[in-house]
Motif scaffolding. Structure first.
Motif, PDB file in Angstrom:
ATOM      1  N   CYS A  77       0.827  -1.212   0.000  1.00 27.72           N
ATOM      2  CA  CYS A  77       0.000   0.000   0.000  1.00 27.72           C
ATOM      3  C   CYS A  77       0.856   1.254   0.000  1.00 27.72           C
ATOM      4  O   CYS A  77       0.544   2.229  -0.674  1.00 27.72           O
ATOM      5  CB  CYS A  77      -0.922   0.013   1.211  1.00 27.72           C
ATOM      6  SG  CYS A  77      -2.255  -1.162   1.113  1.00 27.72           S
ATOM      7  N   VAL A  78       1.931   1.226   0.774  1.00 26.03           N
ATOM      8  CA  VAL A  78       2.799   2.401   0.868  1.00 26.03           C
ATOM      9  C   VAL A  78       3.562   2.620  -0.438  1.00 26.03           C
ATOM     10  O   VAL A  78       3.728   3.749  -0.891  1.00 26.03           O
ATOM     11  CB  VAL A  78       3.769   2.259   2.065  1.00 26.03           C
ATOM     12  CG1 VAL A  78       4.831   3.325   2.048  1.00 26.03           C
ATOM     13  CG2 VAL A  78       2.984   2.319   3.364  1.00 26.03           C
ATOM     14  N   LEU A  79       4.023   1.547  -1.078  1.00 23.82           N
ATOM     15  CA  LEU A  79       4.831   1.678  -2.296  1.00 23.82           C
ATOM     16  C   LEU A  79       4.010   1.975  -3.546  1.00 23.82           C
ATOM     17  O   LEU A  79       4.528   2.551  -4.497  1.00 23.82           O
ATOM     18  CB  LEU A  79       5.660   0.412  -2.515  1.00 23.82           C
ATOM     19  CG  LEU A  79       6.778   0.181  -1.515  1.00 23.82           C
ATOM     20  CD1 LEU A  79       7.464  -1.155  -1.793  1.00 23.82           C
ATOM     21  CD2 LEU A  79       7.785   1.313  -1.567  1.00 23.82           C
ATOM     22  N   VAL A  80       2.746   1.583  -3.558  1.00 22.40           N
ATOM     23  CA  VAL A  80       1.942   1.764  -4.765  1.00 22.40           C
ATOM     24  C   VAL A  80       1.668   3.238  -5.044  1.00 22.40           C
ATOM     25  O   VAL A  80       1.513   3.640  -6.200  1.00 22.40           O
ATOM     26  CB  VAL A  80       0.641   0.939  -4.697  1.00 22.40           C
ATOM     27  CG1 VAL A  80      -0.393   1.602  -3.814  1.00 22.40           C
ATOM     28  CG2 VAL A  80       0.080   0.706  -6.087  1.00 22.40           C
ATOM     29  N   ILE A  81       1.644   4.066  -4.024  1.00 22.20           N
ATOM     30  CA  ILE A  81       1.324   5.483  -4.229  1.00 22.20           C
ATOM     31  C   ILE A  81       2.389   6.205  -5.055  1.00 22.20           C
ATOM     32  O   ILE A  81       2.076   6.786  -6.083  1.00 22.20           O
ATOM     33  CB  ILE A  81       1.052   6.186  -2.887  1.00 22.20           C
ATOM     34  CG1 ILE A  81      -0.255   5.643  -2.316  1.00 22.20           C
ATOM     35  CG2 ILE A  81       0.975   7.693  -3.052  1.00 22.20           C
ATOM     36  CD1 ILE A  81      -0.535   6.073  -0.918  1.00 22.20           C
ATOM     37  N   PRO A  82       3.673   6.183  -4.656  1.00 21.98           N
ATOM     38  CA  PRO A  82       4.658   6.885  -5.491  1.00 21.98           C
ATOM     39  C   PRO A  82       4.838   6.245  -6.864  1.00 21.98           C
ATOM     40  O   PRO A  82       5.035   6.949  -7.864  1.00 21.98           O
ATOM     41  CB  PRO A  82       5.949   6.841  -4.684  1.00 21.98           C
ATOM     42  CG  PRO A  82       5.746   5.866  -3.607  1.00 21.98           C
ATOM     43  CD  PRO A  82       4.277   5.690  -3.424  1.00 21.98           C
ATOM     44  N   ILE A  83       4.728   4.927  -6.949  1.00 25.70           N
ATOM     45  CA  ILE A  83       4.897   4.253  -8.243  1.00 25.70           C
ATOM     46  C   ILE A  83       3.771   4.646  -9.194  1.00 25.70           C
ATOM     47  O   ILE A  83       4.020   5.016 -10.354  1.00 25.70           O
ATOM     48  CB  ILE A  83       4.953   2.727  -8.050  1.00 25.70           C
ATOM     49  CG1 ILE A  83       6.254   2.347  -7.329  1.00 25.70           C
ATOM     50  CG2 ILE A  83       4.864   2.005  -9.394  1.00 25.70           C
ATOM     51  CD1 ILE A  83       6.318   0.913  -6.883  1.00 25.70           C
ATOM     52  N   SER A  84       2.524   4.582  -8.725  1.00 23.58           N
ATOM     53  CA  SER A  84       1.404   4.944  -9.607  1.00 23.58           C
ATOM     54  C   SER A  84       1.417   6.433  -9.933  1.00 23.58           C
ATOM     55  O   SER A  84       1.043   6.834 -11.041  1.00 23.58           O
ATOM     56  CB  SER A  84       0.077   4.538  -8.985  1.00 23.58           C
ATOM     57  OG  SER A  84      -0.126   5.207  -7.769  1.00 23.58           O
ATOM     58  N   MET A  88       1.535   7.793 -13.758  1.00 22.86           N
ATOM     59  CA  MET A  88       0.519   8.702 -14.289  1.00 22.86           C
ATOM     60  C   MET A  88       1.128  10.016 -14.743  1.00 22.86           C
ATOM     61  O   MET A  88       0.687  10.610 -15.722  1.00 22.86           O
ATOM     62  CB  MET A  88      -0.577   8.950 -13.250  1.00 22.86           C
ATOM     63  CG  MET A  88      -1.514   7.777 -13.075  1.00 22.86           C
ATOM     64  SD  MET A  88      -2.228   7.171 -14.626  1.00 22.86           S
ATOM     65  CE  MET A  88      -3.184   8.571 -15.138  1.00 22.86           C
ATOM     66  N   LYS A  89       2.144  10.472 -14.054  1.00 21.54           N
ATOM     67  CA  LYS A  89       2.826  11.696 -14.467  1.00 21.54           C
ATOM     68  C   LYS A  89       3.435  11.510 -15.857  1.00 21.54           C
ATOM     69  O   LYS A  89       3.320  12.370 -16.725  1.00 21.54           O
ATOM     70  CB  LYS A  89       3.908  12.066 -13.455  1.00 21.54           C
ATOM     71  CG  LYS A  89       4.634  13.361 -13.789  1.00 21.54           C
ATOM     72  CD  LYS A  89       5.697  13.664 -12.768  1.00 21.54           C
ATOM     73  CE  LYS A  89       6.958  12.950 -13.161  1.00 21.54           C
ATOM     74  NZ  LYS A  89       8.158  13.429 -12.472  1.00 21.54           N
ATOM     75  N   LYS A  90       4.040  10.347 -16.067  1.00 23.20           N
ATOM     76  CA  LYS A  90       4.640  10.054 -17.379  1.00 23.20           C
ATOM     77  C   LYS A  90       3.575   9.881 -18.449  1.00 23.20           C
ATOM     78  O   LYS A  90       3.717  10.371 -19.569  1.00 23.20           O
ATOM     79  CB  LYS A  90       5.506   8.793 -17.298  1.00 23.20           C
ATOM     80  CG  LYS A  90       6.700   8.916 -16.407  1.00 23.20           C
ATOM     81  CD  LYS A  90       7.720   9.838 -17.002  1.00 23.20           C
ATOM     82  CE  LYS A  90       8.936   9.872 -16.091  1.00 23.20           C
ATOM     83  NZ  LYS A  90       9.882  10.889 -16.472  1.00 23.20           N
ATOM     84  N   LEU A  91       2.495   9.186 -18.118  1.00 24.68           N
ATOM     85  CA  LEU A  91       1.439   8.940 -19.099  1.00 24.68           C
ATOM     86  C   LEU A  91       0.684  10.198 -19.475  1.00 24.68           C
ATOM     87  O   LEU A  91       0.313  10.387 -20.638  1.00 24.68           O
ATOM     88  CB  LEU A  91       0.456   7.889 -18.566  1.00 24.68           C
ATOM     89  CG  LEU A  91       0.968   6.466 -18.503  1.00 24.68           C
ATOM     90  CD1 LEU A  91      -0.043   5.557 -17.835  1.00 24.68           C
ATOM     91  CD2 LEU A  91       1.309   5.946 -19.889  1.00 24.68           C
TER      92      LEU A  91
END
Length: 98
Positions: A77-84, A88-91
């Motif tokens: 849960c903690v790691l999914v936030i910065p990764i997503s 999304m920033k790139k997309l």
């Protein structure tokens, strides 16, 4: 955010995504941890009813697996936030940083 504020820079998009993620994170982690904790307590009670000693209970493979699931669930849960947020920033391809 990109639809409502198309002139946002990549840094602003990332910061906005992190703010949104942080507001969701607390609820998600609490829900998962309490679910795993409740399951562990039920399992502990079941094993205790089987007249297992405290040492055997604490070294139980089932309780260890529940603790590992709880830790990995919280880390996910903690790691999914910065990764997503980064994805999304790139997309979305925000404007270049100013």
């Amino acid at each position: 955010m990109k639809i409502h504020k198309p002139d946002m820079s990549n840094t602003e998009l990332f910061q906005s995504g992190m703010q949104i993620g942080k507001s969701i994170l607390g609820t998600t982690v609490n829900t998962l941890l309490f679910a795993y904790l409740g399951e562990s307590m039920i399992l502990f009670a079941y094993l205790r009813m089987q007249k297992q000693s405290l040492g055997i209970l604490l070294n139980s493979r089932l309780l260890f697996q529940n603790c590992i699931f709880m830790i990995f669930g919280a880390l996910s849960c903690v790691l999914v936030i910065p990764i997503s947020t980064l994805l999304m920033k790139k997309l979305c391809g925000g404007n270049h940083d100013r």
